[in-house]
Design a protein around this motif. Sequence first.
Motif, PDB file in Angstrom:
ATOM      1  N   GLN A  92       0.490  -1.097   0.282  1.00 44.15           N
ATOM      2  CA  GLN A  92       0.372   0.132   0.158  1.00 44.15           C
ATOM      3  C   GLN A  92       0.923   1.415   0.189  1.00 44.15           C
TER       4      GLN A  92
ATOM      5  N   PRO B 208      -4.319   0.356  -1.604  1.00 42.26           N
ATOM      6  CA  PRO B 208      -5.036   0.473  -0.603  1.00 42.26           C
ATOM      7  C   PRO B 208      -7.390   1.089  -0.725  1.00 42.26           C
ATOM      8  N   GLY B 209      -7.348   1.278  -1.855  1.00 42.84           N
ATOM      9  CA  GLY B 209      -8.914   1.576  -2.014  1.00 42.84           C
ATOM     10  C   GLY B 209      -9.689   1.140  -2.629  1.00 42.84           C
ATOM     11  N   VAL B 210      -9.358   0.016  -3.056  1.00 41.41           N
ATOM     12  CA  VAL B 210     -10.160  -1.544  -4.162  1.00 41.41           C
ATOM     13  C   VAL B 210     -10.932  -1.610  -3.612  1.00 41.41           C
ATOM     14  N   GLY B 211     -12.488  -1.929  -3.737  1.00 42.77           N
ATOM     15  CA  GLY B 211     -13.858  -2.253  -4.033  1.00 42.77           C
ATOM     16  C   GLY B 211     -14.210  -0.670  -3.554  1.00 42.77           C
ATOM     17  N   THR B 212     -13.504   0.296  -2.664  1.00 42.11           N
ATOM     18  CA  THR B 212     -14.188   1.018  -2.593  1.00 42.11           C
ATOM     19  C   THR B 212     -14.884   2.666  -2.914  1.00 42.11           C
TER      20      THR B 212
END
Lengths: 280, 280, 280
Positions: free
Chosen positions: B44, B72-76
């Motif tokens: 990250q 790090p923000g995967v899926g957000t």
Amino acid sequence: MGAVITLTTDFGLADGYVAAMKGVILGINPEAQLVDISHAIRPQNIPEAAFVLSTVYSYFPKCTVHLVVVDPGVGTRRRGIILKTSTAYFVAPDNGVLSYVVQDYSGKEMGQDNKQSAGLPPGLEAVSITRPQLWRSPVSTTFHGRDIFAPVAAHISLGLPLRDFGETLSAISLLPLPAPHPDKDGALVGSILHIDSFGNLITSIKSRDLPEPRQKVTVEIRGQLITGLSTTYAEGDGLLALIGSSDYLEISLKTGSAHAFTGAKVGDAVRIRRDKGGRK
Amino acid sequence: MGAVITLTTDFGLADGYVAAMKGVILGINPEAQLVDISHAIRPQNIPEAAFVLSTVYSYFPKCTVHLVVVDPGVGTRRRGIILKTSTAYFVAPDNGVLSYVVQDYSGKEMGQDNKQSAGLPPGLEAVSITRPQLWRSPVSTTFHGRDIFAPVAAHISLGLPLRDFGETLSAISLLPLPAPHPDKDGALVGSILHIDSFGNLITSIKSRDLPEPRQKVTVEIRGQLITGLSTTYAEGDGLLALIGSSDYLEISLKTGSAHAFTGAKVGDAVRIRRDKGGRK
Amino acid sequence: MGAVITLTTDFGLADGYVAAMKGVILGINPEAQLVDISHAIRPQNIPEAAFVLSTVYSYFPKCTVHLVVVDPGVGTRRRGIILKTSTAYFVAPDNGVLSYVVQDYSGKEMGQDNKQSAGLPPGLEAVSITRPQLWRSPVSTTFHGRDIFAPVAAHISLGLPLRDFGETLSAISLLPLPAPHPDKDGALVGSILHIDSFGNLITSIKSRDLPEPRQKVTVEIRGQLITGLSTTYAEGDGLLALIGSSDYLEISLKTGSAHAFTGAKVGDAVRIRRDKGGRK
């Protein structure tokens, strides 16, 4: 032909062993597309290689040849095998490293019982690797990856039929794969299959094994309790549980390593309970 | 088409995550030339990925597609983007990982102030990645590298126009990049951007920032003083400073690790003074 | 042309240095097949790079170009060279890293004496790399791998003749390679050349150096005695000795690391005695 050949070994990348296999392959099929899956399998760790392969092979194009050399029995009487599925070829020692692939085609879990060879599920074909005409010569007793498996994979990528490599097999060696089971209190008990390099704990519990509704599930690992399932790694604080990219329940820490935080090891138990509603 | 696609991630090479992305790419463009830039970005660590990418991308052939997945923000709700320059394409989450690329085209330093989105400099185009027709399906919530970014990169390498992937963007997210600045005593103050695997300390000070004559420059790092600049790693004894292969001032130790020797960390200050002539 | 180009460096895979070389190569020869031999050579360890290369190069197809960049003297007056054998090209700094290749063609051991340049054995050709027209421009003083060696390797892979790169050399730099020798008690004394990632201790003693019958040989390493030679890693218990896949005597531990078990280091002595029959 520009077929894809993948490589999975416990050789590491420091010594040139992997490169020797690639050189042999390119001498036979100069158009092969070579892709490393992992060479960081821990030495002789067949279950780890089997798991890592299982999370990756289905993303490759049709007719990809997967070469897997984690081979503690090299030079002994353990045989080499080729397994053919509807979409891919696998070339490996017959030591169980293809167990998840067989399970994917068998449509049912393989419990702790069926230790050794089981009949192949429909749609799979296997042959033993016994015809030395297609190997390097002489064959060393310590590096069949280079002298047998690599040339066999290269010849398969050129389209040679399976019967040219050896005799048809009706069964191959299989590992006992850990399957989740209920305990006497009604909890579902699984175990940690793999710890990835982010420190995520990947469990033997698949999406379909989980009770509904998932918001009311409690996950227990080494005394830590996680309530409810998350959707992304960025949610919440502290430990979280979610369905990972290979459809397994995974335990993760938002900004850190769940492995370091919990001290969990491969094989540790994970318990799933349906929350009775005391917490929401 | 035999376009080059590079990959930069924090996935490591042990787990097969990188291989899954490669399999997806080869399923869409079997002729792609895949080149790893680094998969050892610390988990990250967006600034590290941004820096490593910046030192490499300009050496690739025209129309190379650079796929960067440190996410790090995967899926957000963070979006994915494609950035097109005069020579290359970049596919990445919109989290600042392309900041140095934008800086290279903006012709000026981006100081500590411009935290977030800034307008794109002339010659650059960007689109958001919003059209799921070109993605894998279903899309996992935890591995957009495999399910979104890899197929998008593969389709770009086949020549699909940018507008097929989503809407034009007038700005993308940018990191505050550390820029050297004078202190009250007239010294130039930079910082350590990156420590390479030889232990060389790569600073934020570029060749053009240095006062002349360079033989009279004094470099201070954690209390250690280095007088004058060297031309090669083989010169002198002890610590030396030179302009490295990416045009940054670098601190090195002739036969060892400057990192181990000085204990310096990323972010530590480096001070440059024009020697008053007390030493020559 | 789809020629194979291999890469061996001490750059590691974290920083993008290797990728920069690959980008340069693909800009010149987009069809090149790039294969990593090792990038985990310890920093500036020329003998290690020389050994690892020597165990791998002969498994590659004819006309493969082997690019070797372990180059502590980068930017100094050490020259770059191209060595051509009957089956391959080598591009490297002239620092001894091709010593084993030359030895393979010289048909005799190179003892401790011949420190520096020796005449080339028949069948080998060498040129110095002196014509900057085929390099990147400008050339950095710290990264000839990217700016000189990579473009040279790419141009060779396109079929350019050696004379286009520089002047013919009658000799190149060679390392003193450790050759086994008898001690005053009649034992054969070799040394550890390399420790692989399994912890196997690879010695300087080749298959042909061993006395017969091999079942009666005793191998001594750091006070430990091994009687008789094994054929596979799976035999016996504890330490075992066998002829490894590159024809060197190797010391191994059945389920573990001989390196960790014995504490042996590269350079440590290994003694071979013909057993007098006291043990069988």
